[in-house]
Design a protein around this motif. Structure first.
Motif, PDB file in Angstrom:
ATOM      1  N   HIS A 164      -4.500   8.924  -3.659  1.00  0.00           N
ATOM      2  CA  HIS A 164      -3.166   8.546  -3.187  1.00  0.00           C
ATOM      3  C   HIS A 164      -3.343   7.814  -1.853  1.00  0.00           C
ATOM      4  CE1 HIS A 164       1.290  10.085  -2.811  1.00  0.00           C
ATOM      5  NE2 HIS A 164       1.183   8.807  -2.493  1.00  0.00           N
ATOM      6  N   VAL A 165      -2.843   6.596  -1.779  1.00  0.00           N
ATOM      7  CA  VAL A 165      -2.856   5.839  -0.526  1.00  0.00           C
ATOM      8  C   VAL A 165      -1.443   5.907   0.056  1.00  0.00           C
ATOM      9  CG1 VAL A 165      -3.245   3.587   0.567  1.00  0.00           C
ATOM     10  CG2 VAL A 165      -4.636   4.274  -1.411  1.00  0.00           C
ATOM     11  N   ILE A 166      -1.344   6.417   1.282  1.00  0.00           N
ATOM     12  CA  ILE A 166      -0.033   6.502   1.940  1.00  0.00           C
ATOM     13  C   ILE A 166      -0.089   5.629   3.193  1.00  0.00           C
ATOM     14  CG2 ILE A 166       1.683   8.014   3.004  1.00  0.00           C
ATOM     15  CD1 ILE A 166       0.685  10.269   1.194  1.00  0.00           C
ATOM     16  N   ASN A 167       0.704   4.575   3.194  1.00  0.00           N
ATOM     17  CA  ASN A 167       0.699   3.614   4.291  1.00  0.00           C
ATOM     18  C   ASN A 167       1.899   3.825   5.202  1.00  0.00           C
ATOM     19  OD1 ASN A 167      -1.626   2.297   3.355  1.00  0.00           O
ATOM     20  ND2 ASN A 167      -0.429   1.020   1.953  1.00  0.00           N
ATOM     21  N   LEU A 168       1.666   3.721   6.518  1.00  0.00           N
ATOM     22  CA  LEU A 168       2.769   3.810   7.461  1.00  0.00           C
ATOM     23  C   LEU A 168       3.358   2.432   7.701  1.00  0.00           C
ATOM     24  CD1 LEU A 168       4.128   6.189   9.008  1.00  0.00           C
ATOM     25  CD2 LEU A 168       2.042   6.736   7.767  1.00  0.00           C
ATOM     26  N   GLY A 169       4.529   2.226   7.110  1.00  0.00           N
ATOM     27  CA  GLY A 169       5.298   1.014   7.363  1.00  0.00           C
ATOM     28  C   GLY A 169       6.283   1.296   8.485  1.00  0.00           C
ATOM     29  N   SER A 170       7.442   0.707   8.388  1.00  0.00           N
ATOM     30  CA  SER A 170       8.472   0.904   9.419  1.00  0.00           C
ATOM     31  C   SER A 170       9.769   0.303   8.904  1.00  0.00           C
ATOM     32  CB  SER A 170       8.067   0.173  10.704  1.00  0.00           C
ATOM     33  OG  SER A 170       9.161   0.084  11.607  1.00  0.00           O
ATOM     34  N   PRO A 188      -4.483   6.813 -12.359  1.00  0.00           N
ATOM     35  CA  PRO A 188      -3.568   7.819 -11.798  1.00  0.00           C
ATOM     36  C   PRO A 188      -3.398   7.703 -10.279  1.00  0.00           C
ATOM     37  CG  PRO A 188      -5.695   8.807 -12.328  1.00  0.00           C
ATOM     38  CD  PRO A 188      -5.828   7.354 -12.635  1.00  0.00           C
ATOM     39  N   VAL A 189      -3.968   6.650  -9.696  1.00  0.00           N
ATOM     40  CA  VAL A 189      -3.927   6.536  -8.232  1.00  0.00           C
ATOM     41  C   VAL A 189      -2.523   6.135  -7.768  1.00  0.00           C
ATOM     42  CG1 VAL A 189      -4.903   5.362  -6.215  1.00  0.00           C
ATOM     43  CG2 VAL A 189      -6.379   5.959  -8.149  1.00  0.00           C
ATOM     44  N   ARG A 190      -2.019   6.874  -6.785  1.00  0.00           N
ATOM     45  CA  ARG A 190      -0.641   6.662  -6.316  1.00  0.00           C
ATOM     46  C   ARG A 190      -0.625   5.898  -4.988  1.00  0.00           C
ATOM     47  NH1 ARG A 190       2.108  12.562  -7.015  1.00  0.00           N
ATOM     48  NH2 ARG A 190       0.304  13.284  -5.838  1.00  0.00           N
ATOM     49  N   LEU A 239       3.354  -2.165  -2.454  1.00  0.00           N
ATOM     50  CA  LEU A 239       3.953  -2.383  -3.778  1.00  0.00           C
ATOM     51  C   LEU A 239       2.987  -3.141  -4.689  1.00  0.00           C
ATOM     52  CD1 LEU A 239       7.600  -3.284  -2.681  1.00  0.00           C
ATOM     53  CD2 LEU A 239       6.765  -1.085  -3.525  1.00  0.00           C
ATOM     54  N   ASN A 240       2.272  -4.110  -4.128  1.00  0.00           N
ATOM     55  CA  ASN A 240       1.298  -4.869  -4.934  1.00  0.00           C
ATOM     56  C   ASN A 240       0.112  -4.006  -5.351  1.00  0.00           C
ATOM     57  OD1 ASN A 240       1.746  -7.951  -5.366  1.00  0.00           O
ATOM     58  ND2 ASN A 240       2.702  -7.444  -3.419  1.00  0.00           N
ATOM     59  N   LEU A 241      -0.289  -3.049  -4.511  1.00  0.00           N
ATOM     60  CA  LEU A 241      -1.353  -2.125  -4.921  1.00  0.00           C
ATOM     61  C   LEU A 241      -0.941  -1.375  -6.178  1.00  0.00           C
ATOM     62  CD1 LEU A 241      -2.513  -0.470  -1.548  1.00  0.00           C
ATOM     63  CD2 LEU A 241      -3.861  -1.983  -3.013  1.00  0.00           C
ATOM     64  N   ARG A 242       0.325  -0.983  -6.229  1.00  0.00           N
ATOM     65  CA  ARG A 242       0.811  -0.259  -7.404  1.00  0.00           C
ATOM     66  C   ARG A 242       0.658  -1.126  -8.649  1.00  0.00           C
ATOM     67  NH1 ARG A 242       4.780   2.724  -9.105  1.00  0.00           N
ATOM     68  NH2 ARG A 242       2.970   3.683 -10.075  1.00  0.00           N
ATOM     69  N   LEU A 284     -10.451   2.783  -2.070  1.00  0.00           N
ATOM     70  CA  LEU A 284      -9.812   2.640  -3.384  1.00  0.00           C
ATOM     71  C   LEU A 284     -10.796   2.718  -4.563  1.00  0.00           C
ATOM     72  CD1 LEU A 284      -6.876   2.458  -4.064  1.00  0.00           C
ATOM     73  CD2 LEU A 284      -7.032  -0.039  -3.952  1.00  0.00           C
ATOM     74  N   PRO A 285     -11.958   2.060  -4.488  1.00  0.00           N
ATOM     75  CA  PRO A 285     -12.853   2.128  -5.656  1.00  0.00           C
ATOM     76  C   PRO A 285     -13.238   3.565  -6.015  1.00  0.00           C
ATOM     77  CG  PRO A 285     -13.570   0.399  -4.151  1.00  0.00           C
ATOM     78  CD  PRO A 285     -12.489   1.169  -3.441  1.00  0.00           C
ATOM     79  N   GLY A 286     -13.512   4.384  -5.017  1.00  0.00           N
ATOM     80  CA  GLY A 286     -13.871   5.796  -5.273  1.00  0.00           C
ATOM     81  C   GLY A 286     -12.719   6.552  -5.915  1.00  0.00           C
ATOM     82  N   MET A 287     -11.510   6.261  -5.462  1.00  0.00           N
ATOM     83  CA  MET A 287     -10.335   6.939  -6.040  1.00  0.00           C
ATOM     84  C   MET A 287     -10.179   6.572  -7.515  1.00  0.00           C
ATOM     85  SD  MET A 287      -7.501   6.616  -3.017  1.00  0.00           S
ATOM     86  CE  MET A 287      -7.563   7.665  -1.562  1.00  0.00           C
ATOM     87  N   VAL A 288     -10.361   5.293  -7.807  1.00  0.00           N
ATOM     88  CA  VAL A 288     -10.218   4.841  -9.205  1.00  0.00           C
ATOM     89  C   VAL A 288     -11.350   5.451 -10.045  1.00  0.00           C
ATOM     90  CG1 VAL A 288     -10.280   2.820 -10.724  1.00  0.00           C
ATOM     91  CG2 VAL A 288      -8.980   2.733  -8.580  1.00  0.00           C
ATOM     92  N   GLU A 289     -12.556   5.442  -9.506  1.00  0.00           N
ATOM     93  CA  GLU A 289     -13.706   5.988 -10.247  1.00  0.00           C
ATOM     94  C   GLU A 289     -13.525   7.479 -10.546  1.00  0.00           C
ATOM     95  OE1 GLU A 289     -17.428   4.581  -8.515  1.00  0.00           O
ATOM     96  OE2 GLU A 289     -18.276   6.513  -9.144  1.00  0.00           O
ATOM     97  N   ARG A 290     -13.013   8.211  -9.549  1.00  0.00           N
ATOM     98  CA  ARG A 290     -12.826   9.666  -9.730  1.00  0.00           C
ATOM     99  C   ARG A 290     -11.512   9.968 -10.451  1.00  0.00           C
ATOM    100  NH1 ARG A 290     -14.628   9.247  -4.475  1.00  0.00           N
ATOM    101  NH2 ARG A 290     -12.533   9.431  -3.655  1.00  0.00           N
ATOM    102  N   GLN A 291     -10.701   8.906 -10.691  1.00  0.00           N
ATOM    103  CA  GLN A 291      -9.397   9.074 -11.363  1.00  0.00           C
ATOM    104  C   GLN A 291      -8.507  10.047 -10.591  1.00  0.00           C
ATOM    105  OE1 GLN A 291      -8.308   7.648 -14.876  1.00  0.00           O
ATOM    106  NE2 GLN A 291      -9.386   6.208 -13.552  1.00  0.00           N
TER     107      GLN A 291
END
Ligand code: NDP
Ligand code: 8X3
Length: 254
Positions: free
Chosen positions: A134-140, A175-177, A165-168, A124-131
């Protein structure tokens, strides 16, 4: 845009189908799993141009030291992950809570929760730094609909939903999704073989007479979520086979 997609649990099921889907569309993929021979088989099964787009890494997501260092140790051409697919996970057993094995519960918590959390914190820090990210989690569906024997598995997937949802909430202003993909019954993966600890007969009976979802169907939902216009965030995707629906509450009349 061309993505660099890191997929955990890419040696089977949804993860492998997702890796193949992104590779086929010209994206770069970092495929993680514990079974080295499966990672090699994935690579050699690909056409030469796709082999160049793929980096395979034998990593156990429960190995927190290795996971925490992962982002910093990627080769330069695969650094800058734009999509993290936290897919590695498992269910173990279907016993009622009072009979379940604590070791099974620990392993589900270590993999489905702690592994996913450590992977997310690493990238996550790299994603925020590079602006960009996208994190896609497998729920169920087990996150939202309890069923007998689902106990800790359902609990881990409820965590995945709420964590997503809390990450959002934390990432507002970047711009991280973040997306949580929540499939129902899906055949053709090793999920039930793992849940029933190698009893393949029992595993195959789970899907008897049902046209269940396929790994490719789930990969399609992941690919779709990742390739929408950058202002669109899909929070949750819940998908089921048409032949699966909800049942009534159980009432025990004494
Ligand atoms: P599979 O059992 O087919 O694949 C699971 C993958 O996770 C394998 O590649 C396995 O690789 C990897 N994995 C497991 N533990 C670890 C670990 N500690 N470190 C790294 N990799 C690990 O399962 P599915 O593809 O069916 O399921 C994928 C995800 O989707 C899971 O999170 C599951 O809970 C969820 N899900 C599954 C559904 C289904 O019906 N199939 C429905 C809804 C959600 P290796 O053994 O090589 O490490
Ligand atoms: C896998 C689907 O219904 O077996 O998450 O929990 S289910």
């Amino acid at each position: 845009m061309k993505h660099t997609v890191l997929v955990t649990g890419a040696t089977a099921g949804f993860g492998e189908a997702t890796a193949r889907r992104f590779l086929a569309e010209g994206h770069q993929v970092i495929a993680l799993g514990r079974r080295v021979e499966r990672l090699e088989a994935l690579k050699t099964s690909l056409p030469p141009e796709q082999q160049k787009q793929l980096l395979t890494l034998a990593v156990d997501v429960c190995d927190s030291e290795k996971v925490d260092d992962l982002a910093a140790t990627l080769p330069i051409e695969f650094a800058g992950v734009t999509v993290l697919v936290n897919n590695a996970g498992l269910a173990l057993g279907l016993e009622p809570a009072q009979k379940a094995f604590l070791s099974d519960w620990d392993r589900m918590i270590d993999t489905n929760i702690k592994g996913l959390v450590h992977m997310t914190r690493a990238f996550l820090p790299g994603m925020v730094e590079r602006q960009c990210g996208h994190v896609i989690n497998l729920g169920s569906v087990a996150a939202s609909y309890p069923y007998p024997g689902g106990n800790v598995y359902g609990g881990t997937k409820a965590f995945v939903q709420q964590f997503s949802l809390n990450l959002r909430a934390d990432l507002i202003g970047t711009p991280v999704r973040v997306t949580c993909v929540e499939p129902g019954m899906c055949s053709g993966t090793e999920f039930s073989n793992v849940r029933f600890k190698g009893d393949d007969d029992k595993a195959s009976k789970v899907y008897s007479g049902v046209k269940a979802l396929s790994a490719d169907d789930v990969a399609e939902a992941i690919y779709w979520s990742a390739n929408l216009p950058s202002h669109m965030n899909i929070n949750l995707v819940e998908l089921m086979p048409v032949q699966q629906a909800f049942s009534a509450f159980q009432i025990h009349r004494g």
